[in-house]
Write a protein that holds these residues in place. Structure first.
Motif, short mmCIF file in Angstrom:
data_model
loop_
_atom_site.label_atom_id
_atom_site.label_comp_id
_atom_site.label_asym_id
_atom_site.label_seq_id
_atom_site.Cartn_x
_atom_site.Cartn_y
_atom_site.Cartn_z
N LEU A 115 1.39 -1.00 -0.03
CA LEU A 115 0.06 0.17 0.24
C LEU A 115 0.71 1.57 -0.16
O LEU A 115 2.37 1.16 0.52
N GLU A 118 1.52 6.01 3.03
CA GLU A 118 1.18 6.95 4.24
C GLU A 118 -0.41 5.68 4.19
O GLU A 118 -0.72 6.00 5.77
N GLN A 119 -0.49 4.78 4.46
CA GLN A 119 -1.39 3.64 5.26
C GLN A 119 -0.44 2.59 5.31
O GLN A 119 -0.94 1.36 6.15
N TRP A 120 0.99 3.17 5.72
CA TRP A 120 1.47 1.69 6.42
C TRP A 120 1.18 1.98 8.06
O TRP A 120 0.86 3.00 8.29
N LYS A 121 1.67 0.75 8.77
CA LYS A 121 0.90 0.78 9.83
C LYS A 121 1.91 1.49 11.30
O LYS A 121 3.51 1.65 10.66
N SER A 231 2.82 -2.20 5.02
CA SER A 231 0.68 -2.82 4.56
C SER A 231 0.78 -3.22 3.64
O SER A 231 1.45 -2.33 2.40
#
Length: 889
Positions: A115, A118-121, A231
């Motif tokens: 992803l 900015e959508q990483w954990k 992610s």
């Protein structure tokens, strides 16, 4: 009450790897996932899941590096979290939620797309969120664990040696030693969250009455410690390795007025990583609709047939009614089916491959082709209940002070013709599966227990490795060949241990098994003592050369002869007699690996052990430094030295070592079979734990198909036969299958142990014990229960606490528990929980379920206190009746 199979439209079970007929979605009218279905998720008629990419797009993406492939692991404690290993050995790649998982199941080989960043954990230092990588189901290679073989029951024999690193999983691969017990984790899953997760509610369904806080002690590095975990989402299932079978309970759909209610029942799997499944009512018992409560505690097996893009739930077919939940045999059959273990009877076509003239005798021509060792003092050392004896030892003193030492392995390949039906079924099963109460054999019992088993006082076909060794274990000469032996006695580990412990005493004949007249008990004891002396030198040298062992506690059971129920359990003791066998099995496996690789550099079946995951290992080192422990992980040998230091000189020093060993098991990877021609870099062939360049499995062909392949390769190197006509890619495919089945076998062993221990707690509990804290999370902590060697998680929300408070001092997590006083006049007691803390725990059965919980005793209290669980709440943070756990919308 149990419900007979004739009420169901059943499919035969016990088919290979859980293969069964599946229902075609087209054959069911108005299936729950159809576009015209009246039941829709919150998204209306839109698809819930993304359509899979085409195979061509996936191949191209993997080549270009825009996609990554890996085995999917779903966190058993939090089913919405899943991971695949990072190809670079860094932190695992996170897959957040069922939708991102895109209908893949635990163990599937998937392709994922990362992803946007900015959508990483975000991994915050105060969240203690390290359970991610540790959430796998106990994955230590057997090579790491010491040669522990699964325990056999009073009825069945045992498995042969395999080495273990003095202990991942408790697989039996120390890499070739022998032991005899289930090296399993009692929770079915090893979650050693030294820095575990805990951001969300640990204890679903229980109102949080606590003043829980998660503050972090001042740490100037806190800001820089904030890290991202990559992610991804699943875009394709490359191989459906999960069997698509599950055990669980049937219940009517909640909405009695829906059209679906008249056509389907809801199947709620016991394993919450499997989705709930719509099952056609025509598959269900005839009286299920009118009397659903009669089936509330009946276990069924269901197989997933389809899972449509627009449906929250899968579509499946009921395969079988197993019987009452909580009973040993139904639960065991469910475990075997879920993991695709073929436990069916061998077919007549397979049995026709065996010798039909019984009793069978060795054909005269074999004596001309083999070295005759029948006059030599050769014997087996196995668990006392073992019946599949596939290795024997000999040790003959030579005039010059050296020794001729032999490892003699059952020549299974003689009885398994390549391409035969027997060969095909053995290749498919790939391994024997050892449960607490029985074994599911890879080969028919006639082979396992009679024709191939090296039973005493009978002539047997073997494959031998014979060395000339100095008393220090230095190899002066080495010989490989087919042989015929006649074992003079069947020693148990206890017999051999008694000889080792009493070197100057003659063991009374009454305490020994029968020994053939040509050899005396003194001769056997001398051989055992000489082997023990050489084994000690070999072992010492192995660790000087940089080997690693991670021995973990292993549980063994005593069973009632009549009922099969567990009567008690004990921690298995790994002694000098086990180590003796292990050393020579390791030596044989290494010798054969070099021989077959030298002869067939592109077609050797070898076994490699990749180094541990570097990110997890480094995090663990940093954590240990905070605890005042310096651990060197520069090499396997350095780690072994660190872990073998004395951790204090009190009675808990071994427990502290056990906790640390468990922590360092987490970053370890599994050992894998592979074809040498499929890996370009010989450095990848290495076995990390053993610290050797080449290793294979040769010593247990009765229970492992990989060993049968290796026997055939060795026979070809010696000119007994031509090289098997197999391309490297095909051999790699068989190696992959052996890896898959070995992993499934491990899981089944663990779950079988878990089942029996849960029954023991239910029948004999509550059970009290001291425990040592292994990991601290925000709202829970993991303990090693010292009396039983099991690991369990204790939840703050289950305890009568006034409040609890989590904080980190540097990398060191702490939970402060404030107990609600029993007497209002008293001050509340505070208890600080950190790694290596000692606590008193009570294991007790959960009402109406074959599960047990661990509760904490208030320091100084006579009894433990717990909060009553509310309906639907469970100790593992998941919804156990399945009514709230898997909605996707």
């Amino acid at each position: 009450m149990s419900h007979p199979d004739h009420k169901l439209n059943l499919r035969p079970l016990g088919t290979p790897r859980g293969v069964s007929s599946v229902v075609s979605p087209r054959g069911i009218a108005a299936s729950p996932g159809d576009k015209n279905s009246k039941v829709k998720c919150a998204r209306g008629k839109k698809s819930i899941f993304e359509a899979y990419l085409s195979r061509e797009e996936v191949s191209e993406g993997l080549k270009r590096g825009t996609l990554i492939q890996g085995i999917l692991r779903i966190n058993p404690k939090k089913f919405h979290e899943a991971f695949i290993p990072s190809p670079d050995g860094d932190r695992d790649i996170f897959i957040d939620g069922v939708i991102a998982r895109n209908r893949a199941l635990n163990g599937d080989l998937v392709a994922v797309r990362l992803l946007p960043e900015e959508q990483w954990k975000v991994i915050k230092p105060e969240s203690n969120d390290k359970e991610a990588e540790g959430a796998d189901e106990s994955d230590l290679p057997e090579e790491l664990c010491g040669h522990q073989l699964p325990q056999q029951t009073v009825k069945n024999g045992n498995d042969g040696p395999d080495v273990v690193l003095e202990a991942p999983l408790g697989d039996s691969d120390s890499e070739e030693g022998h032991g005899s017990t289930h090296a399993m984790l009692i929770d079915g899953v090893k979650v050693l969250s030294v820095c575990g997760s805990g951001g969300g509610k640990e204890h679903a369904g229980i109102p949080d009455r606590k003043e829980e806080s998660t503050s972090t002690a001042p740490d100037t590095r806190a800001a820089s410690e904030k890290a991202l975990q990559r992610s991804a989402k699943v875009v394709y299932i490359l191989e459906r390795k999960h069997s698509r079978a599950a055990t669980g309970i049937l219940k009517p759909l909640a909405d009695r007025n829906s059209e679906l209610f008249r056509k389907y029942a809801l199947f709620s799997p016991t394993d919450h990583r499997v989705p709930r499944i719509y099952v056609p009512l025509k598959d269900c018992p005839q009286d299920f609709v009118s009397r659903p409560k009669n089936y509330a505690s009946t276990l069924f097996i269901c197989r997933i047939a389809d899972w449509k893009e627009d449906s929250n739930f899968a579509l499946g077919q009921l395969a079988k009614s197993l019987g009452q939940a909580g009973e040993i045999e139904p639960e065991t059959e469910g475990i075997l089916t879920e993991y695709g273990v073929d436990f069916s009877d061998f077919s007549s076509e397979v049995l026709e491959c065996l010798p039909q003239q019984l009793p069978w005798t060795i054909p005269p021509e074999e004596f001309n082709k083999r070295r005759d060792l029948r006059k030599d003092c050769i014997f087996t050392i196995d668990p006392s209940t073992a019946r599949d004896l596939d290795d024997a030892l000999s040790c003959k003193p030579l005039a010059d002070g050296n020794f001729e030492v032999g490892v003699h392995i059952a020549d299974v390949s003689y009885f398994v013709p390549e391409g035969s039906e027997l060969d095909k079924v053995a290749a498919e099963r790939a391994t024997s599966v050892y449960l607490v109460q029985k074994v599911v054999p890879m080969l028919p019992r006639l082979l396992c227990e009679e024709l191939c088993s090296l039973n005493p006082m009978t002539d047997k076909l073997t494959f031998s490795v014979i060395w000339t060794l100095t008393p220090e274990g230095k190899i002066l000469d080495e010989w490989f060949g087919r042989t015929i032996i006649r074992s003079c006695t069947k020693l148990s580990y206890d017999h051999a241990q008694s000889m080792i412990e009493n070197p100057d005493e003659k063991i009374p004949e009454t305490e020994l098994p029968p020994i053939c007249p040509e050899h005396s008990s003194e001769e056997v004891q001398r051989a055992v003592l000489n082997l023990h002396s050489i084994a000690q030198k070999l072992r010492e040298q192995r660790f000087v050369n940089g080997a690693l062992r991670l021995d973990q506690l292993k549980l063994a059971f005593t069973l009632d002869h009549e009922t099969g129920m567990p009567q008690g359990c004990h921690i298995y003791e790994y002694r000098d007699s086990n180590k003796l066998v292990e050393e020579f099995m390791l030596l044989a496996n290494m010798a054969v690996a070099h021989r077959i690789h030298r002869a067939f550099p592109d077609q050797a079946l070898l076994r490699r052990h990749p180094p541990p995951q570097s990110k997890m290992l480094n995090d663990l080192v940093e954590f240990c430094e905070q605890m005042g422990l310096r651990v060197d992980v520069g090499s396997a040998g350095a780690l072994n030295k660190s872990l073998t230091k004395t951790f204090g000189d009190d009675k808990y020093s071994l427990a502290r070592k056990e906790v640390l060993t468990n922590m360092y098991s987490r970053p370890m990877q599994m050992a894998l079979y592979f074809c040498s021609g499929m890996l370009p870099d010989p450095e990848q062939f290495r076995h990390y734990a053993l610290n050797v360049p080449l290793y294979t499995h040769f010593t247990s062909p009765i229970r492992r198909f990989a060993d049968v392949i290796v026997h055939r390769l060795l026979a070809a190197t010696l000119g007994y036969k031509s090289l098997p006509d197999v391309e490297p890619a095909a051999l790699q495919k068989q190696a992959d299958h052996c890896n898959d089945r070995r992993m499934a076998s491990k899981r089944v062993q663990e779950l079988s142990t878990n089942l029996f221990f849960a029954i023991l707690v239910k029948e004999c509990g509550p059970l009290e014990s001291e425990a040592m804290v292994m990991g601290v999370l925000n709202q829970a902590f993991d303990v090693l229960v010292l009396r039983f060697g099991v690991q369990k998680r204790i939840y703050c929300n289950a305890l009568p606490l006034r409040s609890y408070h989590f904080q980190k001092v540097g990398k060191k997590p702490e939970l402060t528990l404030v107990w609600e006083p029993q007497d209002p006049e008293q001050e509340p007691v505070q208890q600080v929980i950190t790694v290596f803390s000692l606590v008193e725990v009570v294991l007790q059965a959960e009402d109406g379920a074959l599960k047990y919980s661990a509760l904490l005793k208030l320091p100084g209290a006579d009894t433990c206190r717990a909060l009553p669980l509310e309906d639907g709440a469970s100790q593992d943070g998941e919804d156990h009746d399945g009514d709230g756990g898997h909605d996707l919308a």
